[in-house]
Enzyme design. Structure first.
Site, PDB file in Angstrom:
ATOM      1  N   CYS A   1     -37.740  11.154 -22.237  1.00 37.83           N
ATOM      2  CA  CYS A   1     -36.665  11.338 -23.217  1.00 37.83           C
ATOM      3  C   CYS A   1     -36.536  10.046 -24.026  1.00 37.83           C
ATOM      4  O   CYS A   1     -36.205   8.991 -23.466  1.00 37.83           O
ATOM      5  CB  CYS A   1     -35.364  11.683 -22.510  1.00 37.83           C
ATOM      6  SG  CYS A   1     -35.496  13.116 -21.405  1.00 37.83           S
TER       7      CYS A   1
ATOM      8  N   CYS B   1     -22.214  23.346 -18.690  1.00 40.00           N
ATOM      9  CA  CYS B   1     -21.913  22.204 -19.554  1.00 40.00           C
ATOM     10  C   CYS B   1     -23.210  21.782 -20.225  1.00 40.00           C
ATOM     11  O   CYS B   1     -24.166  21.399 -19.551  1.00 40.00           O
ATOM     12  CB  CYS B   1     -21.334  21.064 -18.722  1.00 40.00           C
ATOM     13  SG  CYS B   1     -21.181  19.498 -19.617  1.00 40.00           S
TER      14      CYS B   1
ATOM     15  N   CYS C   1     -22.106  18.418 -11.315  1.00 44.12           N
ATOM     16  CA  CYS C   1     -23.375  17.732 -11.082  1.00 44.12           C
ATOM     17  C   CYS C   1     -24.251  17.787 -12.323  1.00 44.12           C
ATOM     18  O   CYS C   1     -24.162  18.721 -13.133  1.00 44.12           O
ATOM     19  CB  CYS C   1     -24.140  18.356  -9.915  1.00 44.12           C
ATOM     20  SG  CYS C   1     -23.481  17.958  -8.292  1.00 44.12           S
TER      21      CYS C   1
ATOM     22  N   CYS D   1     -33.634   7.416 -23.749  1.00 48.85           N
ATOM     23  CA  CYS D   1     -33.076   7.094 -22.436  1.00 48.85           C
ATOM     24  C   CYS D   1     -33.705   5.864 -21.790  1.00 48.85           C
ATOM     25  O   CYS D   1     -34.919   5.808 -21.573  1.00 48.85           O
ATOM     26  CB  CYS D   1     -33.234   8.298 -21.505  1.00 48.85           C
ATOM     27  SG  CYS D   1     -32.401   8.062 -19.923  1.00 48.85           S
TER      28      CYS D   1
ATOM     29  N   ARG E   1     -16.333  17.558 -25.775  1.00 51.77           N
ATOM     30  CA  ARG E   1     -16.027  16.302 -25.112  1.00 51.77           C
ATOM     31  C   ARG E   1     -16.692  15.108 -25.790  1.00 51.77           C
ATOM     32  O   ARG E   1     -17.882  15.122 -26.076  1.00 51.77           O
ATOM     33  CB  ARG E   1     -16.509  16.357 -23.654  1.00 51.77           C
ATOM     34  CG  ARG E   1     -16.065  15.160 -22.818  1.00 51.77           C
ATOM     35  CD  ARG E   1     -16.601  15.201 -21.404  1.00 51.77           C
ATOM     36  NE  ARG E   1     -16.180  16.334 -20.613  1.00 51.77           N
ATOM     37  CZ  ARG E   1     -15.019  16.428 -19.971  1.00 51.77           C
ATOM     38  NH1 ARG E   1     -14.151  15.434 -20.027  1.00 51.77           N
ATOM     39  NH2 ARG E   1     -14.721  17.501 -19.262  1.00 51.77           N
TER      40      ARG E   1
ATOM     41  N   CYS F   1     -36.877   7.467 -13.792  1.00 56.21           N
ATOM     42  CA  CYS F   1     -37.114   8.882 -14.085  1.00 56.21           C
ATOM     43  C   CYS F   1     -38.510   9.065 -14.692  1.00 56.21           C
ATOM     44  O   CYS F   1     -38.932   8.269 -15.535  1.00 56.21           O
ATOM     45  CB  CYS F   1     -36.051   9.400 -15.054  1.00 56.21           C
ATOM     46  SG  CYS F   1     -36.227  11.157 -15.444  1.00 56.21           S
TER      47      CYS F   1
ATOM     48  N   CYS G   1     -18.236  13.900 -12.096  1.00 56.66           N
ATOM     49  CA  CYS G   1     -19.609  14.382 -12.249  1.00 56.66           C
ATOM     50  C   CYS G   1     -20.603  13.432 -11.588  1.00 56.66           C
ATOM     51  O   CYS G   1     -20.641  12.242 -11.904  1.00 56.66           O
ATOM     52  CB  CYS G   1     -19.959  14.557 -13.721  1.00 56.66           C
ATOM     53  SG  CYS G   1     -21.555  15.370 -13.991  1.00 56.66           S
TER      54      CYS G   1
END
Length: 331
Positions: A71, A202, A143, A74, A272, A67, A110
């Site tokens: 972040c 979400c 997604c 990550c 969650r 990516c 997901c």
């Protein structure tokens, strides 16, 4: 002065009115001696305004690693020395993952990709994957593909994507300390388009990324303003090679206090347990969290870290007499 938990009982439990930012901060500042009382109240709020059902979800990474964003938490960023390398999942494996997820009793599957936003190739792969899954598995499809344009939002809605995940990650004021390659406002814009297109929103984030208690309360208020259908709460699991790789894991009592505070700030929202709950809370903490405001879980592994065995979480829900939300109730 009215005790904050007495106030929360009257305002949130009895009245259904969320705690505001200042009130949430008071909850986050409570001592460990009030933790059990706080968790019990959060559980009452969850049961009254959401009921006993627990939504179970599985996630799979369609594209892992590489990516371009930075972040700081990550290991999928291509800018860091973390060991995750770029890889794609093919359609048969995607369908198999959906089947295994459905067998666990999960109602949501997901599809996630480590990207700034989807390109035409990725969207084509997602469309093919959704079509293949739908032909073999009865499950809702969500997604998480990064930031979207309006055209991409419309494409995903047309594919029948049920829910879109895009985490705000942290408080607006703390975000520049976590990500520098895009803004908090860009993330928020994607979520507003998603809602307008009719998909469920979400959005949550990660606790324990160096934010202050004030910023944690701010984050809860940011999410309450967004009014998402679901808030996944992650706890930082420091990844080697990332800028946050040396941060300490959040103490379990602090994490549980945050769970309860977020429940009181978001009384009607699906809250969650997501990544990092195992290393932060362990089995006992997971049990306390589900009896302290949590009403949804991710089963199995996460994107780059291991979760608890599926059976462990499902057995825990049976033990706690928390029914798994049925698929037909969500359609």
């Amino acid at each position: 002065m009215t005790d904050i938990l007495d106030l929360a009982r009257e305002q949130v439990l009895d009245g259904g009115v969320a705690l505001d930012q200042a009130q949430t901060l008071q909850v986050l500042q409570l001592g460990d001696d009030r933790l059990d009382e706080l968790l019990a109240l959060a559980h009452e709020v969850r049961m009254k305004w959401n009921g006993p059902d627990v939504e179970v979800e599985g996630i799979i990474s369609l594209k892992t690693g590489g990516c371009p964003e930075d972040c700081h938490f990550c290991s999928q960023s291509g800018l860091f020395t973390s060991p995750v390398r770029s890889a794609w999942l093919d359609i048969p494996n995607l369908v198999e993952a959906a089947k295994q997820t459905a067998k666990s009793g999960a109602t949501e599957f997901c599809i996630v990709a480590a990207v700034r936003g989807p390109d035409a190739r990725l969207l084509a792969q997602v469309a093919a994957g959704i079509e293949a899954i739908r032909s073999e598995v009865d499950i809702q499809i969500a997604c998480s593909l990064g930031m979207l344009t309006q055209e991409q939002v419309d494409q995903l809605a047309a594919m029948g994507v049920h829910r879109y995940n895009h985490n705000l990650e942290t408080a607006r004021s703390h975000f520049p300390n976590v990500v520098t390659t895009h803004t908090w406002e860009e993330r928020r814009s994607t979520l507003e388009m998603v809602r307008a297109a009719g998909m469920e929103v979400c959005s949550g984030g990660i606790l324990g990324m160096g934010e202050s208690l004030e910023q944690r309360a701010e984050f809860a208020a940011n999410l309450a303003e967004l009014n998402p259908h679901e808030v996944p709460l992650n706890f930082l699991n420091p990844r080697p090679g990332t800028p946050f790789g040396d941060l300490e894991v959040l103490p379990a009592t602090e994490a549980l206090r945050a769970v309860a505070a977020f429940r009181l700030a978001l009384p009607r929202t699906m809250l969650r347990f997501a990544g990092g709950s195992e290393i932060t809370l362990g089995d006992l903490g997971a049990k306390k969290g589900i009896l302290g405001g949590i009403n949804a879980v991710i089963v199995g592994n996460y994107l780059t870290t291991l979760g608890r065995p599926v059976e462990t979480d499902l057995d825990l829900l049976v033990e706690l007499q928390m029914p798994i939300k049925a698929l037909n109730a969500t359609l």
